[in-house]
Design a protein around this motif. Structure first.
Motif, mmCIF file in Angstrom:
data_model
loop_
_atom_site.group_PDB
_atom_site.id
_atom_site.type_symbol
_atom_site.label_atom_id
_atom_site.label_comp_id
_atom_site.label_asym_id
_atom_site.label_seq_id
_atom_site.Cartn_x
_atom_site.Cartn_y
_atom_site.Cartn_z
ATOM 1 N N ASP A 187 0.974 -1.294 -0.018
ATOM 2 C CA ASP A 187 -0.071 0.071 0.018
ATOM 3 C C ASP A 187 0.858 1.100 -0.223
ATOM 4 O O ASP A 187 1.723 1.072 0.435
ATOM 5 N N ARG A 192 0.726 4.175 1.704
ATOM 6 C CA ARG A 192 1.015 4.408 2.835
ATOM 7 C C ARG A 192 1.680 3.374 3.732
ATOM 8 O O ARG A 192 2.927 4.512 4.202
ATOM 9 N N VAL A 210 6.073 4.722 15.903
ATOM 10 C CA VAL A 210 5.708 5.450 15.902
ATOM 11 C C VAL A 210 5.610 6.677 16.336
ATOM 12 O O VAL A 210 5.341 7.716 15.504
ATOM 13 N N ARG A 219 5.007 9.662 13.533
ATOM 14 C CA ARG A 219 4.565 11.068 14.192
ATOM 15 C C ARG A 219 5.347 12.773 13.940
ATOM 16 O O ARG A 219 4.976 13.606 13.967
ATOM 17 N N LEU A 235 -0.437 13.099 12.369
ATOM 18 C CA LEU A 235 -1.122 11.315 12.516
ATOM 19 C C LEU A 235 -1.492 11.753 13.297
ATOM 20 O O LEU A 235 -0.270 11.246 14.181
ATOM 21 N N GLY A 236 -2.051 10.407 13.540
ATOM 22 C CA GLY A 236 -2.729 9.892 14.544
ATOM 23 C C GLY A 236 -1.760 8.595 15.470
ATOM 24 O O GLY A 236 -1.335 8.111 14.310
ATOM 25 N N LEU A 277 -2.965 6.147 16.484
ATOM 26 C CA LEU A 277 -4.035 5.416 16.030
ATOM 27 C C LEU A 277 -3.325 4.286 14.578
ATOM 28 O O LEU A 277 -3.244 3.741 14.235
ATOM 29 N N GLU A 278 -3.491 5.897 14.028
ATOM 30 C CA GLU A 278 -3.425 5.537 12.509
ATOM 31 C C GLU A 278 -1.680 5.589 11.923
ATOM 32 O O GLU A 278 -1.604 4.308 10.936
ATOM 33 N N ALA A 279 -0.958 5.757 12.888
ATOM 34 C CA ALA A 279 0.535 5.704 13.412
ATOM 35 C C ALA A 279 1.113 4.024 13.448
ATOM 36 O O ALA A 279 1.609 3.349 12.412
ATOM 37 N N VAL A 334 -1.578 1.740 13.165
ATOM 38 C CA VAL A 334 -1.555 0.565 12.242
ATOM 39 C C VAL A 334 -0.567 0.187 10.387
ATOM 40 O O VAL A 334 -0.683 -0.485 10.134
ATOM 41 N N LEU A 335 0.255 1.663 10.328
ATOM 42 C CA LEU A 335 0.646 1.451 9.470
ATOM 43 C C LEU A 335 2.104 0.233 9.646
ATOM 44 O O LEU A 335 2.365 0.027 9.294
ATOM 45 N N ARG A 353 1.080 -2.587 9.948
ATOM 46 C CA ARG A 353 0.641 -3.565 8.549
ATOM 47 C C ARG A 353 2.324 -3.729 7.539
ATOM 48 O O ARG A 353 2.638 -4.412 7.203
#
Length: 131
Positions: free
Chosen positions: A50, A52, A74, A78, A84-85, A87-89, A91-92, A95
């Protein structure tokens, strides 16, 4: 195989495992080409992440941060993208770690029994003769 002579593979991990199985039984003439094919498939898998996740991979590599260290990874993401929150960081990073694990696992795969139909004593699949 389709009528056109091309096989469609929608799971590169399966293709990588199949080529690595061939490497195991290859002679010294075939082995270098199959090993090259294996490396190329692994490269394609790694580059098909992906966008991202690719971005996260570049940021962490540039910062010298191991994605396996979740907290440091993370933080690095960030600090590079202030909006970038957490949670989003996270998840990245997760992944990215999952993708890396899949490529590493495929690269370590050893031949073993394959699920599904296989060649029969008559040479065909499920007892059907080869035509």
């Amino acid at each position: 195989m389709s009528k056109s002579g091309f096989a469609v593979v929608d799971n590169l991990g399966v293709a990588l495992a199949a080529v690595e199985d061939l490497v195991e039984g290859a002679d010294e003439v075939e082995r270098p080409g199959l090993e090259r094919a294996s490396r190329e498939i692994a490269r394609i898998i790694a580059s098909s992440l992906d966008p991202r996740v690719q971005w996260a991979q570049r940021i962490l590599a540039g910062a010298g941060v191991d994605a396996g260290d979740m907290v440091a990874a993370v933080r690095a993401l960030r600090s590079h993208a202030s909006g970038l929150g957490i949670l989003e960081a996270g998840v990245l990073v997760r992944r990215l770690n999952e993708a890396g694990s899949a490529v590493q696992a495929a690269g370590r795969r050893r031949p073993g029994p394959r699920p599904g139909p296989g060649p029969s004593a008559e040479g065909g699949v499920d007892g059907r003769p080869v035509s």
